[in-house]
Motif scaffolding. Structure first.
Motif, mmCIF file in Angstrom:
data_model
loop_
_atom_site.group_PDB
_atom_site.id
_atom_site.type_symbol
_atom_site.label_atom_id
_atom_site.label_comp_id
_atom_site.label_asym_id
_atom_site.label_seq_id
_atom_site.Cartn_x
_atom_site.Cartn_y
_atom_site.Cartn_z
ATOM 1 N N ASP A 128 0.827 -1.213 0.000
ATOM 2 C CA ASP A 128 0.000 0.000 0.000
ATOM 3 C C ASP A 128 0.861 1.263 0.000
ATOM 4 O O ASP A 128 0.558 2.240 -0.699
ATOM 5 C CB ASP A 128 -0.921 0.010 1.228
ATOM 6 C CG ASP A 128 -2.080 -0.953 1.094
ATOM 7 O OD1 ASP A 128 -2.371 -1.382 -0.040
ATOM 8 O OD2 ASP A 128 -2.694 -1.292 2.126
ATOM 9 N N LYS A 133 1.402 -4.336 -5.739
ATOM 10 C CA LYS A 133 0.311 -5.263 -5.432
ATOM 11 C C LYS A 133 0.915 -6.572 -4.939
ATOM 12 O O LYS A 133 1.977 -6.996 -5.416
ATOM 13 C CB LYS A 133 -0.554 -5.520 -6.670
ATOM 14 C CG LYS A 133 -1.385 -4.313 -7.096
ATOM 15 C CD LYS A 133 -2.282 -4.659 -8.260
ATOM 16 C CE LYS A 133 -3.135 -3.461 -8.689
ATOM 17 N NZ LYS A 133 -4.000 -3.803 -9.845
ATOM 18 N N VAL A 163 -7.776 -13.161 3.205
ATOM 19 C CA VAL A 163 -8.702 -12.128 2.737
ATOM 20 C C VAL A 163 -8.958 -11.118 3.854
ATOM 21 O O VAL A 163 -8.998 -9.900 3.627
ATOM 22 C CB VAL A 163 -10.016 -12.765 2.234
ATOM 23 C CG1 VAL A 163 -11.063 -11.690 1.934
ATOM 24 C CG2 VAL A 163 -9.758 -13.607 0.988
ATOM 25 N N GLY A 166 -6.392 -8.631 4.077
ATOM 26 C CA GLY A 166 -6.386 -7.644 2.996
ATOM 27 C C GLY A 166 -5.911 -8.157 1.656
ATOM 28 O O GLY A 166 -5.793 -7.392 0.695
ATOM 29 N N GLN A 168 -5.840 -9.444 -1.985
ATOM 30 C CA GLN A 168 -6.793 -9.261 -3.083
ATOM 31 C C GLN A 168 -6.518 -10.174 -4.264
ATOM 32 O O GLN A 168 -7.383 -10.368 -5.115
ATOM 33 C CB GLN A 168 -6.770 -7.800 -3.537
ATOM 34 C CG GLN A 168 -7.250 -6.837 -2.453
ATOM 35 C CD GLN A 168 -7.256 -5.394 -2.921
ATOM 36 O OE1 GLN A 168 -6.419 -4.982 -3.723
ATOM 37 N NE2 GLN A 168 -8.195 -4.600 -2.431
ATOM 38 N N ILE A 169 -5.288 -10.721 -4.339
ATOM 39 C CA ILE A 169 -4.948 -11.685 -5.393
ATOM 40 C C ILE A 169 -4.393 -12.929 -4.699
ATOM 41 O O ILE A 169 -3.385 -12.856 -3.991
ATOM 42 C CB ILE A 169 -3.911 -11.134 -6.377
ATOM 43 C CG1 ILE A 169 -4.355 -9.804 -6.973
ATOM 44 C CG2 ILE A 169 -3.654 -12.147 -7.502
ATOM 45 C CD1 ILE A 169 -3.283 -9.111 -7.823
ATOM 46 N N GLY A 197 -14.948 -11.074 -4.297
ATOM 47 C CA GLY A 197 -14.185 -9.882 -4.656
ATOM 48 C C GLY A 197 -12.706 -10.137 -4.883
ATOM 49 O O GLY A 197 -11.957 -9.204 -5.218
ATOM 50 N N ILE A 198 -12.268 -11.379 -4.730
ATOM 51 C CA ILE A 198 -10.855 -11.718 -4.824
ATOM 52 C C ILE A 198 -10.503 -12.219 -6.220
ATOM 53 O O ILE A 198 -11.273 -12.954 -6.844
ATOM 54 C CB ILE A 198 -10.513 -12.819 -3.786
ATOM 55 C CG1 ILE A 198 -10.791 -12.309 -2.376
ATOM 56 C CG2 ILE A 198 -9.071 -13.285 -3.903
ATOM 57 C CD1 ILE A 198 -10.099 -11.020 -2.021
ATOM 58 N N GLU A 199 -9.337 -11.798 -6.725
ATOM 59 C CA GLU A 199 -8.828 -12.379 -7.975
ATOM 60 C C GLU A 199 -8.151 -13.699 -7.626
ATOM 61 O O GLU A 199 -7.135 -13.728 -6.940
ATOM 62 C CB GLU A 199 -7.832 -11.433 -8.644
ATOM 63 C CG GLU A 199 -7.305 -11.988 -9.968
ATOM 64 C CD GLU A 199 -6.314 -11.051 -10.652
ATOM 65 O OE1 GLU A 199 -5.437 -11.560 -11.363
ATOM 66 O OE2 GLU A 199 -6.435 -9.819 -10.466
#
Length: 282
Positions: A128, A133, A163, A166, A168-169, A197-199
């Motif tokens: 962040d 990423k 998850v 935090g 996301q992938i 919502g997760i890749e």
């Protein structure tokens, strides 16, 4: 459109004979021209652990990103390595192997699962702050060869924890090739439904004769993010003494072409990389 991640890092890391940095860079520069979404090109880990990749920073300085839309991913095993990788503007993704096998997590990163979850939290905060990423590999997602307890509920529990932290992938990694179509057919869509919502992707290892059925299972389960390596080279040197190779990129390309998927790859450059590869992989 499917997201293809080419993994020369995974292909090279277990090779005993050192490949000069110039040769690595020449090979990766060819792959950068093919049009993959991401190139998993190197790692910032202890040179004692993976001596082959001790030159990742040197290789990075020789990569030509001006004529490539591909993004670079580097593997890290701890916060120190993540901080080192994050200092390089050219790197878009930091990948962390989070194993749900306690034995393998100790073997691979010299830390427990709980300690590694804390590392993931620090990694996500670092990403962040530095505009990177994180890609978290749920390693041993389909089982392990060590006798550590495994079931779908354990995989789901640790995915939930990632998850919640935090992530996301997340890529479901079959580090030693123990997955089966049945396991993939259950776990992938189940996690996708639980965490919409997760890749979610797959990083599968396999013997060549079982690769297609695993790819089909992942694709039919809704997977659109695939890790692979040219000619299926490689494997994790910390996993087992006899390496199980990656899914071969040429097999993945053929499979996706049969699905009539637009890949937008420069096949001339791909063939060039194929011809060049014996200089890396004797």
């Amino acid at each position: 459109m499917p997201k293809l991640i080419e993994c020369p890092r995974d292909a090279m890391q277990g090779l005993h004979d050192y490949i000069p940095a110039e040769l690595k860079a020449e090979y990766i520069n060819l792959l950068l021209k093919v049009g993959f979404d991401t190139i998993d090109f190197g790692s910032f880990v202890s040179p004692k652990a993976v001596p082959q990749l001790r030159d990742t920073s040197e290789v990075l300085d020789m990569l030509d990103l001006n004529s490539s839309a591909s993004k670079l991913l580097a593997i890290v095993a701890n916060v120190r390595g993540a901080e080192e990788a994050a200092r390089h503007e050219q790197i878009s993704y930091l990948g962390f192997p989070f194993s749900i096998s306690e034995t393998f997590q100790q073997r691979n990163t010299n830390s427990s699962i709980e300690q590694s979850l804390a590392t993931v939290t620090e990694l996500l905060n670092l990403c962040d702050r530095t505009n990177k990423k994180a890609v978290i590999y749920l390693s041993m997602a389909f089982g392990n060869p060590y006798g550590d307890e495994w079931n779908n509920e354990i995989a789901e529990h640790w995915t939930h924890e990632l998850v919640k932290a935090g992530a996301q992938i997340i890529s479901l990694a079959d580090t030693t090739g123990v997955s089966s179509p049945e396991k993939i057919n259950y776990l992938f869509p189940h996690l996708q439904q639980q965490f919409p919502g997760i890749e979610l992707g797959v990083h599968l290892h396999s013997t060549p004769e079982l690769s297609l059925e695993k790819l089909e299972a992942a694709w039919n389960s809704g997977c659109r993010r695939f890790d692979s390596a040219l000619r299926g080279y490689g494997g994790c040197p910390m996993a087992t003494d006899s390496l199980t190779g990656n899914i071969a990129t040429e097999g993945l390309i053929s499979f996706l072409e049969r699905q009539k998927e637009p890949l937008n790859l420069n096949m001339e450059k791909w063939q060039e990389a194929l011809r060049f590869s014996p200089r890396i992989f004797n």
